[in-house]
Design an enzyme around this catalytic site. Structure first.
Site, mmCIF file in Angstrom:
data_model
loop_
_atom_site.group_PDB
_atom_site.id
_atom_site.type_symbol
_atom_site.label_atom_id
_atom_site.label_comp_id
_atom_site.label_asym_id
_atom_site.label_seq_id
_atom_site.Cartn_x
_atom_site.Cartn_y
_atom_site.Cartn_z
ATOM 1 N N THR A 1 10.749 -4.021 45.703
ATOM 2 C CA THR A 1 9.675 -3.128 45.242
ATOM 3 C C THR A 1 8.493 -3.980 44.822
ATOM 4 O OG1 THR A 1 9.221 -1.180 43.887
ATOM 5 C CG2 THR A 1 10.288 -3.022 42.792
ATOM 6 N N CYS A 2 7.346 -3.343 44.533
ATOM 7 C CA CYS A 2 6.189 -4.172 44.202
ATOM 8 C C CYS A 2 6.145 -4.536 42.728
ATOM 9 C CB CYS A 2 4.872 -3.539 44.667
ATOM 10 S SG CYS A 2 4.602 -1.880 44.104
ATOM 11 N N HIS A 3 5.455 -5.625 42.448
ATOM 12 C CA HIS A 3 5.386 -6.183 41.111
ATOM 13 C C HIS A 3 4.136 -7.052 41.005
ATOM 14 C CE1 HIS A 3 7.023 -7.574 37.285
ATOM 15 N NE2 HIS A 3 6.471 -8.722 37.589
#
Lengths: 259, 53
Positions: free
Chosen positions: A216-218
């Site tokens: 997932t994005c971070h």
């Protein structure tokens, strides 16, 4: 004296007319108002991203859950014990049809997210999408799933809460594949070795063990980095044995019945 | 500019306000359903996948 009396109404009338007809717009005025409009446009984009996308996404995800109640019954293979690839899961990553559900108790007692194939716009609906490089559950290798962090249902918003040892349950038509979290880490978007067959040992060329990887994005609201979770298969629970205690409350009733 | 546009609308003031609100709702809807999804495709704000080619 009489002329002041006659002038007053005229002035009053003119003031009233002025009120109804605003001055012609000036260049500066129009520029200013357009800038304010641009600001509102950007503000509304944030509303769209954080609110609007979630509305539609959750609706679509619910439709997937309903659809799976039917397909699960048709795909169930009585007697499958988890040795070998799960026959209910597509061999090749092709369509966007959902084939599984992921339960993660750490994300909440009701957390259940449909899993389907593809990592393009397929995942824009509160679901997790399988990477093209991924094997089926039951096969050695690295089953990788992508999910949004803060838009489209924000299914992996809480990934930073995951701890080593936390269990994740991937349900298919045949049962629950149970994985245990081994590592949560942050990488660059180009660090594709997290998708390698043996993700925690990038030097390994041959698949070894069965892994589940979530990406997932971070940090949230950016595309700078990716947050990654690796988990290893520890157990398979056939559908007939019933849902594991930890997720009993999260499994929808219609996905419970054995065919 | 907006004051001028408001002035150009037909009808009494209460009717102009209704027109304005309907127009605003239409603009917001088009933004939400068509414009922003298109903008988002450029991926400035949300990308959950690894850069695999």
């Amino acid at each position: 004296m009489s002329h002041t009396g006659s002038r007053l109404p005229t002035r009053r009338r003119r003031r009233a007319t002025e009120k109804r007809r605003p001055p012609r717009p000036t260049f500066l005025g129009v520029t200013g108002e357009l800038l304010i409009t641009a600001g509102l446009f950007v503000l509304l984009f944030v509303v769209w991203e954080l609110y609007w996308t979630n509305l539609g996404a959750n609706r679509e995800a619910q439709a997937h859950r309903d659809a799976m109640a039917d397909t699960f019954e048709a795909q169930h293979e009585a007697g499958f014990d988890g040795s070998g690839p799960d026959p209910s899961v597509p061999d090749e990553v092709t369509t966007g049809d959902p084939w599984g559900m992921l339960y993660v108790p750490r994300f909440g007692p009701d957390y259940s997210v449909p899993v389907l194939d593809g990592t393009g716009d397929e995942i824009d609906s509160a679901v997790l999408g399988r990477y093209e490089s991924s094997p089926r559950p039951g096969e050695d290798g690295n089953l990788a799933l992508a999910g949004h962090r803060q838009t489209y249902g924000a299914v992996l918003w809480d990934m930073d809460q995951l701890q080593d040892g936390d269990r994740m349950y991937l349900q298919t038509a045949n049962g629950w594949w149970v994985y245990e979290t081994r590592q949560v880490h942050i990488v660059q978007p180009t660090d594709v070795e997290v998708l390698a067959p043996k993700p925690m040992d990038p030097t390994a060329t041959e698949p070894e063990g069965q892994w589940l990887t979530l990406t997932t994005c971070h940090p949230p609201y950016t595309v700078l980095e990716r947050m990654i979770t690796h988990a290893e298969l520890v157990e398979f629970v056939p559908l007939g044995d019933g849902a594991p205690d930890e997720i009993a409350g999260a499994v929808p009733d219609q996905l419970f019945e054995e065919a | 500019m907006y004051a001028w546009l408001f002035h150009l609308l037909p009808g009494p003031t209460w009717f102009r306000w209704i027109l304005t609100l309907v127009g605003l709702a239409a603009v917001v809807f088009v933004l939400m359903e068509y414009v922003y999804p298109w903008v988002a495709e450029f991926g400035f704000f949300s990308d959950a996948t690894m850069d695999v080619d």
